[in-house]
Design an enzyme around this catalytic site. Structure first.
Site, mmCIF file in Angstrom:
data_model
loop_
_atom_site.group_PDB
_atom_site.id
_atom_site.type_symbol
_atom_site.label_atom_id
_atom_site.label_comp_id
_atom_site.label_asym_id
_atom_site.label_seq_id
_atom_site.Cartn_x
_atom_site.Cartn_y
_atom_site.Cartn_z
ATOM 1 N N ASP A 195 0.746 -1.104 -0.053
ATOM 2 C CA ASP A 195 0.018 -0.051 0.082
ATOM 3 C C ASP A 195 0.851 1.277 0.034
ATOM 4 O O ASP A 195 2.061 1.139 0.231
ATOM 5 C CB ASP A 195 -0.847 0.036 1.231
ATOM 6 C CG ASP A 195 -2.179 0.765 0.907
ATOM 7 O OD1 ASP A 195 -3.213 0.801 1.623
ATOM 8 O OD2 ASP A 195 -2.263 1.544 0.057
HETATM 9 C C1 GLC Z 1 -4.593 4.259 -0.238
HETATM 10 C C2 GLC Z 1 -5.044 3.038 0.037
HETATM 11 C C3 GLC Z 1 -5.287 1.820 -0.825
HETATM 12 C C4 GLC Z 1 -4.910 2.699 -2.426
HETATM 13 C C5 GLC Z 1 -3.673 3.249 -2.316
HETATM 14 C C6 GLC Z 1 -3.737 4.141 -3.735
HETATM 15 O O1 GLC Z 1 -3.643 4.765 0.886
HETATM 16 O O2 GLC Z 1 -4.976 2.407 1.479
HETATM 17 O O3 GLC Z 1 -6.511 1.178 -0.706
HETATM 18 O O4 GLC Z 1 -5.449 1.629 -3.058
HETATM 19 O O5 GLC Z 1 -3.462 4.089 -1.245
HETATM 20 O O6 GLC Z 1 -4.564 5.034 -3.489
#
Ligand code: GLC
Length: 738
Positions: free
Chosen positions: A264
Site C-alpha cells: 500500500d
Molecule cells: C491508499 C489506500 C489504498 C489505495 C492506495 C492507492 O492509501 O490504502 O487502498 O489503493 O493508497 O491510492
C-alpha cells in the site's frame, strides 16, 4: 490439441528471456510504482521511465499522457517494457455505482460484476490497466471509515462478491482492451483495526484470521485475481508488508498465487515508523524477504535493494522472483502486444447504458428498514396521485457530489441525479414540492434552517428527509468515534416529527449508523448508503413503488456506538443473554444487591439485540417462510446436506426475496458462532406464489480451523435455518457422521 503445460508458470520462457537481459538496477526499476504528474509527462518522470527506473505509474488517467509514457517505456527505454497504469477504480470511474457496501446490500453478484465491468471499460479507455479493487476487508466496526469500501461483515457474502468483482474487472480474457487487472486488498485483517481507528493495530486470533478474514482473499485468488495489496496495519505486531508467513506462506505456498503483490502507499517505508525496522534499509529488506513485489510511492527498494542483494541480505533469486511476478502481469495483460489505449474505440464514459446500470444497481442496493401503517395503509409506496404537497428536507436531498460517496477520484457529478431532481421529474406538476435543507451540511449544528423545514412539513402530506453523512465522513482515515447521525440532524428529525406530518427518512451514509433514537419514530426508513450517480431516481422510484425494494443489510446496524463490534456471527458465550436475564438500567431497584441482576452477556443500558440484524430488509409484500426440512438427518463427511424450505408471497405485490441459509455447529473442538451464512438465493415471487427453495450444502462447507488450527469438518449435530435474515427463522437439525 497441444496439452496445456500446468507445470511451467505462464510466460515462463518470455520472462526468463527478458530477465536474463536486465541489469540488477533495471530489475529493481520494475519494482517501483511512482505517481503520475497529473495530465502531463514531467521531465523527471520521462527520464525515469526512459532509464528503466519505473515499472508502474499510479494516478495518471489522461489518455494522451498515459500513451506518451507507454511510448517512452516501449520505444525509448533499453528493453521496451510497458508500464502498469494503476488507479483506484473502486465503485465506478466516471459513472459512479453505489459504494461497495451498498452494492453488497444487493446480495447480487451480478450487480457487483456488472458495475466492475463498466468501471473497467471507462477506466481502460484512459489507459488504466490496473485497479486497486476489490477491497475485501471484513468490516465489523462501523467506526472505521473504510467499511464503506468493503462488502460488509460476513466472509461468505464478501467472498462471493469478491469473485464477482474480479470477474467484472478482468473478464475471462485479461488481454482484452477493456479488461483491467484487479487487486484484492488489503491483505489482511485491516478491518479489525482497533477501536475502528484507521491504520491502528490489529490483534486477530489465528482462528478468526483463518475463518473470517482470509476466506474472501482465497476466493479472489480462486477467481484469478491478478494482484494483492498489503495492508497498512500490523497484525499481532507484524505489519502486513513484512509478514512473510502471510505473503509467502499463505498466499504463494498454500494458495499457489502467482500474481503480483504490491505494497500500500508508502507502507514499506512505514515499517520503520511502526518500529519494526530502524531505517529504510531494514524496511526494504523486510518487505523484499516477506514477498512484496512492487513498492507503491516510497522508494526503499530503489535506494537499498541493489546493495541488499550485493551484500547478501536479499538473495538475487528473490529479486528475480519479484520481477517475474511484475513481468508476468504485464504479459498477462497483453501489454507487450498492445501497450497503448485507443479512447475512441471505447464507449463514451457516463453514457446512458452505463447510467442505467448504475440506476439498476442503486435500486437493488437500497434497503427498506421500516414502513409503518396509518389507517391500515402502509405509508410506502407513496401514491403520487394522492399528493398535493411534498416537503423535501435535508442537506443530501439535492447534492450531486455527496451522494457519490468516498473513493470517486474520477466520478463525474454532472451525471448525478439527485432525489430532488428525480421528484421533480416523477411528480405531476400539480404537486407542490417544498424544499428546505434544514441544516447547511450534515455536520452542522446550525439550527437556523429548522423553521423553514418545519413550515414545509406542516403544509405537506408527507415529508421526505434525506439525511446522513457527507462522503468525506467515510472512507480512508475518516473514522468516527460516535456513529450516530452527525450534527443537528437528529434534532431536525424531532422538529419535523413534531409537526405530525408523516416522515420518510432516507439515509445516505458510508457505514452502519446508530439510529436507535429515531429509527422507529419516523414512519418509513430507507437506507441508501451512498447510492452513486443515479441514487436520486432509484430512491424516488422505490418510494413511489415503481421498483420494489429487495436489498438486505450486509452489516448489522447497532442501536448505539457502544454496542460495536456487533455482528450476527457472534459466539454463544457461556452465559448468553436471555429475555429472562436481561435487565434495563431503568428497571434496577435502588440498592439492588450485586448478584441480583445481570449475570449474563448484555449491556445494562441498551437492548442486547441490534437495531436491525444482518440480512434484514423489507419488501412491499410479506413473504412467509415455512420451517426448513432436510432430506437426510444424517450425512457423511463426504456428503451433501440437502435442505429446502417453502416460502409464500402473502401480499399483493411481487417480491425479489433473498433467501438465506445459516448453519450452526453446536459443538466443536473450539467454540463456534451461533450462525454462519452458508448460502443465499434471490427468488422472484409473484403475488400469492409459493416456492420451495433448495440448498445443496457440501459438508465440506462446514469446515473450520479447530483446536489444532487444521481446517476440517468435525462430526456432530448442526442446526440450519432458511430465513429472511440472521435473527429469523426456525431451525432443522442434522448430524454429520464420521
Ligand atoms: C491508499 C489506500 C489504498 C489505495 C492506495 C492507492 O492509501 O490504502 O487502498 O489503493 O493508497 O491510492
Amino acid at each position: 490439441m497441444p496439452s496445456v503445460d500446468h507445470t511451467t508458470p505462464p510466460f515462463a520462457e518470455r520472462i526468463a528471456e527478458l530477465l536474463a537481459r536486465l541489469s540488477l538496477d533495471e530489475k529493481i526499476g520494475q519494482l517501483q510504482q511512482v505517481a503520475g504528474a497529473g495530465g502531463h509527462v514531467s521531465d523527471d518522470l520521462a527520464r525515469a521511465v526512459r532509464e528503466g527506473r519505473v515499472g508502474s505509474v499510479i494516478n495518471e488517467v489522461h489518455a494522451p499522457t498515459v500513451n506518451a509514457l507507454q511510448w517512452i517505456a516501449v520505444h525509448e527505454s533499453r528493453h521496451g517494457i510497458p508500464l502498469l497504469i494503476g488507479r483506484d477504480v473502486i465503485h465506478g470511474f466516471a459513472t459512479v455505482f453505489p459504494i461497495p457496501l451498498g452494492q453488497a446490500a444487493s446480495w447480487n453478484p451480478d450487480v457487483v460484476e456488472r458495475g466492475a465491468r463498466i468501471a473497467a471499460r471507462e477506466a481502460a479507455a484512459c489507459g488504466v490497466n490496473w485497479t486497486f479493487a476489490p477491497m475485501i476487508d471484513i468490516g465489523r466496526d462501523p467506526r472505521w471509515g473504510r467499511v464503506a469500501e468493503g462488502y460488509g461483515e460476513d466472509p461468505y457474502l464478501t467472498a462471493t462478491l469478491a469473485a464477482a468483482a474480479v470477474r467484472g474487472f478482468q473478464t475471462h480474457d485479461l488481454t482484452a482492451p477493456d479488461a483491467i487487472a484487479a487487486c484484492a486488498k488489503h491483505f489482511v485483517g485491516y478491518g479489525a483495526s482497533e477501536s475502528g481507528r484507521d491504520y491502528n493495530s490489529t490483534n486477530i486470533a489465528p482462528r478468526e484470521l483463518r475463518d473470517v478474514h482470509l476466506p474472501p482473499f482465497a476466493a479472489a485468488v480462486q477467481a484469478g485475481v491478478a494482484s494483492v495489496m498489503t495492508s497498512f496495519s500490523d497484525l499481532d505486531g507484524i505489519p502486513a508488508s513484512a509478514n512473510r508467513d502471510l505473503l509467502t506462506g499463505v498466499l504463494r505456498d498454500t494458495w499457489g498465487f502467482d500474481g503480483l503483490v504490491v505494497s500500500d502507499w508508502d507502507s514499506i517505508r512505514q515499517l520503520a515508523v511502526h518500529g519494526l525496522t530502524a531505517d529504510e534499509w531494514g524496511s526494504a529488506r523486510e518487505a523484499a524477504l516477506a514477498g512484496v513485489d512492487m513498492e507503491m510511492a516510497s522508494t526503499t527498494y530503489a535506494a537499498h535493494l541493489a546493495e541488499l542483494v550485493r551484500s547478501g541480505h536479499v538473495p538475487l533469486a528473490q529479486v528475480d522472483a519479484m520481477v517475474s511476478n511484475v513481468l508476468r502481469l504485464k504479459f498477462r495483460l497483453g501489454l507487450f502486444e498492445r501497450p497503448f489505449t485507443e479512447p475512441a474505440s471505447f464507449p463514451v464514459a457516463g453514457n446512458d447504458a452505463h447510467l442505467d446500470a448504475a440506476y439498476a444497481s442503486a435500486c437493488e442496493s437500497i434497503v427498506l428498514l421500516t414502513n409503518t401503517q396509518r389507517e391500515h395503509e402502509y405509508l410506502l409506496p407513496l401514491a403520487a396521485g394522492a399528493l398535493q404537497r411534498v416537503a423535501v428536507i435535508g442537506p443530501l436531498a439535492d447534492d450531486p457530489y455527496e451522494q457519490l460517496g468516498t473513493w470517486i477520484f474520477d466520478g463525474d457529478a454532472q451525471h448525478s441525479r439527485t432525489v430532488l431532481q428525480a421528484l421533480r421529474h416523477t411528480l405531476p406538476d400539480s404537486v407542490q414540492i417544498e424544499v428546505a435543507p434544514g441544516v447547511p451540511n450534515t455536520r452542522s449544528h446550525d439550527e437556523s434552517g429548522f423553521a423553514d423545514a418545519v413550515r414545509a412539513a406542516e403544509r405537506a402530506e408527507v415529508a421526505i428527509l434525506v439525511l446522513g453523512e457527507e462522503s468525506i465522513l467515510s472512507g480512508e482515515a475518516h473514522c468516527r468515534a460516535d456513529v450516530s447521525l452527525p450534527g443537528a440532524q437528529e434534532r431536525l428529525v424531532e422538529a419535523v416529527l413534531a409537526t405530525g406530518t408523516p416522515v420518510v427518512l432516507v439515509i445516505m451514509a458510508g457505514r452502519a449508523l446508530a439510529l436507535e433514537r429515531i429509527a422507529h419514530r419516523v414512519h418509513a426508513l430507507l437506507y441508501a448508503w451512498h447510492p452513486g450517480s443515479l441514487g436520486g431516481p432509484a430512491i424516488v422510484d422505490l418510494l413511489f413503488g415503481v421498483v420494489a425494494p429487495s436489498a438486505r443489510l450486509p452489516v448489522t446496524l447497532p442501536r448505539v456506538t457502544g454496542q460495536i463490534p456487533i455482528y450476527y456471527a457472534q459466539k454463544h458465550t457461556g452465559k448468553p443473554a436471555t429475555p429472562e436475564t436481561v435487565v434495563s438500567i431503568h428497571d434496577i431497584h435502588p440498592r439492588a444487591p450485586q448478584l441480583s441482576i445481570g449475570n449474563t452477556s448484555f449491556h445494562l443500558d441498551v437492548d442486547p439485540a441490534p437495531l436491525f440484524p444482518f440480512g434484514y430488509g423489507l419488501t412491499y409484500t410479506w413473504v412467509e417462510y415455512d420451517a426448513p426440512s432436510v432430506q437426510h438427518a444424517e450425512v457423511a463427511l463426504t456428503g451433501t446436506v440437502e435442505l429446502s424450505a417453502t416460502i409464500t408471497n402473502r401480499g399483493a405485490r411481487a417480491a425479489d426475496e433473498v433467501v438465506q441459509l445459516y448453519v450452526r455447529d453446536l459443538v466443536g473442538s473450539v467454540t463456534r458462532p451461533v450462525r454462519e451464512l452458508k448460502g443465499f438465493q434471490r427468488v422472484h415471487l409473484a403475488p400469492g406464489e409459493r416456492r420451495t427453495v433448495h440448498f445443496s450444502l457440501p459438508v465440506s462447507a462446514l469446515a473450520f480451523h479447530g483446536r489444532d488450527l487444521t481446517l476440517a469438518v468435525e462430526p456432530g449435530r448442526f442446526h440450519a435455518w432458511v430465513a429472511p435474515h440472521a435473527a429469523a427463522g426456525t431451525f432443522v437439525e442434522f448430524s454429520v457422521c464420521a
